[in-house]
Design an enzyme around this catalytic site. Sequence first.
Site, short mmCIF file in Angstrom:
data_model
loop_
_atom_site.label_atom_id
_atom_site.label_comp_id
_atom_site.label_asym_id
_atom_site.label_seq_id
_atom_site.Cartn_x
_atom_site.Cartn_y
_atom_site.Cartn_z
N LYS A 193 5.48 -8.65 -0.27
CA LYS A 193 6.09 -9.46 -1.33
C LYS A 193 7.28 -8.68 -1.86
CE LYS A 193 6.38 -10.37 -5.31
NZ LYS A 193 7.69 -10.26 -6.00
N GLY A 246 6.26 0.05 -8.51
CA GLY A 246 6.87 -0.70 -9.62
C GLY A 246 6.48 -0.08 -10.95
N SER A 247 6.42 -0.92 -11.97
CA SER A 247 6.17 -0.42 -13.32
C SER A 247 4.69 -0.15 -13.55
CB SER A 247 6.67 -1.43 -14.35
OG SER A 247 5.90 -2.62 -14.26
N GLY A 251 1.30 -2.18 -12.54
CA GLY A 251 0.26 -1.41 -11.86
C GLY A 251 -1.12 -1.65 -12.49
N GLU A 268 2.56 3.58 -6.85
CA GLU A 268 3.67 4.50 -7.07
C GLU A 268 4.44 3.92 -8.24
OE1 GLU A 268 6.83 5.97 -7.48
OE2 GLU A 268 7.59 5.27 -5.54
N CYS A 302 12.46 5.91 -9.71
CA CYS A 302 11.22 6.22 -10.40
C CYS A 302 11.13 7.67 -10.83
CB CYS A 302 10.04 5.84 -9.51
SG CYS A 302 10.22 6.44 -7.83
N GLU A 403 10.19 5.05 -20.13
CA GLU A 403 11.08 4.97 -18.97
C GLU A 403 12.21 3.96 -19.27
OE1 GLU A 403 9.51 3.20 -15.26
OE2 GLU A 403 10.44 4.92 -14.27
P1 NAI Z 1 7.67 -4.79 -11.90
O1 NAI Z 1 6.68 -3.69 -11.78
O2 NAI Z 1 7.26 -5.96 -12.73
O3 NAI Z 1 8.08 -5.33 -10.45
C1 NAI Z 1 7.81 -4.66 -9.25
C2 NAI Z 1 7.19 -5.62 -8.24
O4 NAI Z 1 5.96 -6.11 -8.75
C3 NAI Z 1 8.04 -6.87 -7.96
O5 NAI Z 1 7.91 -7.23 -6.62
C4 NAI Z 1 7.39 -7.91 -8.85
O6 NAI Z 1 7.61 -9.22 -8.41
C5 NAI Z 1 5.93 -7.53 -8.73
N1 NAI Z 1 5.09 -8.02 -9.83
C6 NAI Z 1 5.44 -8.28 -11.12
N2 NAI Z 1 4.38 -8.72 -11.81
C7 NAI Z 1 3.33 -8.74 -10.96
C8 NAI Z 1 1.96 -9.09 -11.10
N3 NAI Z 1 1.45 -9.53 -12.26
N4 NAI Z 1 1.16 -8.96 -10.02
C9 NAI Z 1 1.64 -8.52 -8.85
N5 NAI Z 1 2.94 -8.19 -8.66
C10 NAI Z 1 3.77 -8.29 -9.70
O7 NAI Z 1 9.01 -4.17 -12.47
P2 NAI Z 1 10.34 -4.90 -13.02
O8 NAI Z 1 9.95 -5.98 -13.97
O9 NAI Z 1 11.20 -5.24 -11.87
O10 NAI Z 1 11.02 -3.72 -13.85
C11 NAI Z 1 10.56 -3.37 -15.14
C12 NAI Z 1 10.50 -1.87 -15.29
O11 NAI Z 1 9.59 -1.31 -14.37
C13 NAI Z 1 11.79 -1.12 -15.00
O12 NAI Z 1 12.64 -1.12 -16.10
C14 NAI Z 1 11.29 0.24 -14.66
O13 NAI Z 1 11.04 0.96 -15.84
C15 NAI Z 1 9.99 -0.02 -13.94
N6 NAI Z 1 10.14 -0.01 -12.47
C16 NAI Z 1 9.76 1.10 -11.78
C17 NAI Z 1 9.95 1.16 -10.42
C18 NAI Z 1 9.56 2.36 -9.63
O14 NAI Z 1 10.17 2.63 -8.60
N7 NAI Z 1 8.54 3.08 -10.01
C19 NAI Z 1 10.58 0.07 -9.68
C20 NAI Z 1 10.88 -1.07 -10.48
C21 NAI Z 1 10.68 -1.07 -11.81
#
Ligand code: NAI
Length: 500
Positions: A193, A246-247, A251, A268, A302, A403
């Site tokens: 996804k 992701g966030s 997680g 991660e 990250c 973050e």
């Molecule tokens: P997010 O963690 O919501 O998105 C990452 C992935 O998770 C995307 O594919 C999203 O569609 C999916 N996702 C979102 N909600 C979900 C759910 N309930 N169940 C399963 N999958 C889900 O992060 P977002 O909203 O893009 O960014 C928000 C903050 O997260 C950023 O400002 C940053 O602080 C952090 N982040 C950290 C990352 C890392 O590499 N560790 C990468 C992206 C964001």
Amino acid sequence: MTTTSMASKTAKLSGFLDGRPKRMLIDGRWVEAVSGKTFPSLNPATGEVLAQVAEGDRADIDRAVHAARRAFEGPWSKWKPFERQQLLLKIADLVERHFDELALLDTLDMGAPISRTSGGRRRILGMLRYYAGMATAIHGETIENSLPGEYVSFTLKEPVGVVGAIIPWNGPLGAVVWKIGPALATGCTAVLKPAEEAPLTPLRLGELLVEAGVPDGVVNIVPGYGETAGAALAAHPGVDKVAFTGSHVTGQKIIQASAGNLKRVSLELGGKSPDIVFADADLETTVPGAAMAVFSNSGQICSAGTRLFVERKVYDEFVGRVAEFGQQLKVGPGVDPSVQIGPLVSEQQLERVTGYLATGKREGARAVSGGDRLMDGELSKGYFVPPTVFADVKDEMTIAQEEIFGPVISAIPFSDVDEVIRRANSTSFGLGSGVWTRDVSKAHRLAKGIRAGSVWVNCYQAMDPAVPFGGYKMSGYGRESGLQQLDEYLNVKAVWIKTG
Ligand code: NAI
Ligand code: MG
């Protein structure tokens, strides 16, 4: 070159951005969403729509998981390690051949400068070929046991099954490879996804996977939103493991969603990584090193070293030099080869980051450089924030705790080793960390004292496919890269044979 002319160049390169909606990959076929819905993917440098993309949700995830399950139980399970190795090598060759196009798609879809995305060539190809090598290096063990009588005991390592891979937008090409590489090496199947902000490179890569001969259903790609498609994948009873980047907030939701069938989860997540500069460091290399530890990818990494601890003796000088370094970086649309800092990925991310800039000022931090969104000329169309350095930051300020995921350094003075270890660790995260010193004993004390998955000494963000990467504390669990990552995709079976 303007962004639009670069986009048409891409269209010529690949025919990929051809104005038609992009479909999803399920069971080896490119299909529309069951709902028929699409969503737009934007270029964050200009706000223009690059493509409409099929919007997967629960029904599409369900189809994809069933296809992955059938594939897992089908002929794929009989593939020899050598055959999986050859497949991964073929994928690597195709990715190499199309690398410029994939890098450009990453740049267009999520904003990172082309210098950065195309600079990932060695790393990405290295990962694919590392996983190819690993496919033939998976093995169990024979273990001496002490049971009375005669028993032989040994272990088999078996693929964990159907993997749900949920990835972010901050480096789409690398993120796909990091999840799909080990899945193919170990004989798993996958439903990927992509992030809604940047689904295009994953879909183009999907075409290359099909071209390389990945069997139907072994890799399925379902773009869509997190709350719908992502959540459905995390909860699906037909998924054996979720690999998520992701966030930490998402997680936590994934762990909850995984409870239904107790699926395995690796996470991660984010960080608030300390980067620690001692007065004895070689400042010539430390200034750019510490600056780019945060400003690279506009801080959307990250492990970005966002809490910059600087020994008090050199604090003012060092902070001034990092700010100056940041001011000299060229900000603009990533398609311009001379640009070093691209836009943030989305309007939402822009709002988050500018919100933190306002909070930093309100809580009493001093913006030495940057501090506001860029609105000059063409930049006003995109989501541009300049490299920003906040001085006079206190440990308890929001910008020292949360973050930001933007090009924002929080610079904090310190006086001695024990103190800085304690303060570096006073965060709920533990992903990366940096130490800059010429004193080898300090380097060792810090390497041991810091609670984080990576410690970089006199460098930052060094990465290699053979070296594990991952988090302590709320930065997640499980490791990517290295032998440790393969174990995340494998089950261990103990076999006992009574021979007496
Ligand atoms: P997010 O963690 O919501 O998105 C990452 C992935 O998770 C995307 O594919 C999203 O569609 C999916 N996702 C979102 N909600 C979900 C759910 N309930 N169940 C399963 N999958 C889900 O992060 P977002 O909203 O893009 O960014 C928000 C903050 O997260 C950023 O400002 C940053 O602080 C952090 N982040 C950290 C990352 C890392 O590499 N560790 C990468 C992206 C964001
Ligand atoms: Mg986009």
